[in-house]
Design an enzyme around this catalytic site. Structure first.
Site, short mmCIF file in Angstrom:
data_model
loop_
_atom_site.label_atom_id
_atom_site.label_comp_id
_atom_site.label_asym_id
_atom_site.label_seq_id
_atom_site.Cartn_x
_atom_site.Cartn_y
_atom_site.Cartn_z
N GLY A 269 -0.50 -8.67 -36.61
CA GLY A 269 0.39 -9.78 -37.00
C GLY A 269 1.78 -9.54 -36.46
O GLY A 269 1.97 -8.94 -35.41
N GLU A 270 2.78 -10.04 -37.19
CA GLU A 270 4.20 -9.90 -36.84
C GLU A 270 4.59 -10.68 -35.58
O GLU A 270 5.74 -10.65 -35.18
CB GLU A 270 4.60 -8.42 -36.62
CG GLU A 270 4.35 -7.51 -37.79
CD GLU A 270 4.70 -6.06 -37.48
OE1 GLU A 270 5.28 -5.78 -36.40
OE2 GLU A 270 4.39 -5.18 -38.31
#
Length: 345
Positions: free
Chosen positions: A311-312
């Site tokens: 993610g991120e």
């Protein structure tokens, strides 16, 4: 949220764009995926001389009431701790954005924590975390709409500052459960088909998470409106990204779709207005189980497959130089005529 005027991408220049790609000093199709990327960028920008300007990745963070159902091996406080890591420059997304000269913005859209005043952190907080959608809707319609409007306003600001390509990341313990529920509801998959390990669940944990999602889907079975679905199962970070994607498309910006959570926001945006897909490049295929199903639902071809599931926005940051390469060959590579090289008969 006000109705957006997203235009279908015009095909008026398609032949001209493809001809320019084909007449570069190479066999037709020899640059593979780079040719497809170049074509899409040119098509969105309606030019044969595309430009990427001020690339930006927005990471949205929020907490989720569904964590009350023990669907994550990590405690909720990890959300705010990771936000601090973003602000201190220590996360993977910081490294990749710095490497590739991408502006990184971090927004608190609904973290269950009171941050000190910090000019680096965008305050888009709607509420300190969603409610537990296993027992009630995660958000009210008004809260969901506010989050979407926050994302849209930020895209308007970035557009005015010259950004024409944007990616999205997220942070929120419990948000793979929310994203899985959204996938099931929008695309018709079962919880068993769609549920993955998230941040590292055991097989027993995955089965428990699928059971929680299945019961929630049954509880909210009657809901069919796309925004109401988002409000019922989503998170403030997902709703903010959804609103941002819709606005970015309206503003003719390119959107780099990242992994599982960010793509759940895109699926919501697609359910609201299917035209958004014309503006999207898909960074990678996540190693999270449901992301493959999302890509199939959207008929999307990912650029990379690196077994990422962080993610991120990390996939979007890593893929950006490849998109830049596609633009550069379009603008700088000689044609057969320019180079005096004989083309095939």
């Amino acid at each position: 949220m006000q109705e957006l005027q997203i235009k279908s991408v015009s095909s008026a220049k398609d032949e001209e764009i493809q001809r320019k790609i084909n007449l570069k000093t190479k066999p037709v199709g020899a640059l593979g995926m780079l040719e497809k990327i170049a074509f899409k960028v040119c098509r969105v920008q309606q030019t044969t001389s595309p430009q990427l300007s001020k690339p930006t990745i927005l990471v949205c963070a929020a907490d989720h009431g569904i964590t009350q159902e023990q669907v994550s091996p990590y405690p909720q406080e990890v959300t705010f701790q990771m936000v601090m890591n973003f602000l201190n420059g220590g996360a993977a997304i910081n490294v990749f954005c710095k490497q590739n000269n991408i502006q990184l913005l971090v927004a608190d859209t609904g973290v269950n924590y009171d941050f000190d005043t910090n000019n680096q952190l965008l305050d888009l907080k709607v509420r300190k975390g969603t409610r537990n959608f296993a027992v009630e809707p995660a958000m009210t319609i008004d809260e969901c709409s506010l989050a979407m409007q926050n994302g849209a306003r930020l895209m308007q600001q970035l557009h005015e500052e010259g950004t024409n390509i944007v990616g999205f990341g997220e942070m929120g313990i419990g948000n793979t459960t929310a994203a899985t529920a959204l996938l099931c509801k929008y695309a018709g998959y079962s919880a068993t088909e769609a549920t993955g390990a998230g941040t590292g669940l055991s097989p027993e944990g995955i089965a428990h998470k699928a059971n929680v999602i299945d019961k929630a889907l049954t509880l909210h079975e009657a809901i069919t409106d796309p925004i109401e679905i988002l409000a019922t199962f989503g998170g403030y970070e997902i709703a903010t990204i959804c609103g941002a994607i819709l606005k970015a498309a309206e503003l003719n910006m390119l959107v780099i779709s990242d992994g599982f959570i960010a793509t759940s926001a895109l699926i919501a945006a697609h359910a609201i207005n299917p035209k958004v897909i014309d503006y999207c490049l898909f960074a990678h295929k996540s190693n999270e189980q449901g992301h493959k199903l999302m890509l199939e639902h959207l008929k999307a071809e990912p650029i990379l497959h690196l077994d990422l599931r962080l993610g991120e926005g990390t996939g979007s940051a890593v893929v950006y130089p490849i998109i830049q390469s596609a633009v550069n060959f379009m603008n700088e590579m000689s044609s057969f005529d320019d180079a005096g090289v004989s083309n095939k008969e």
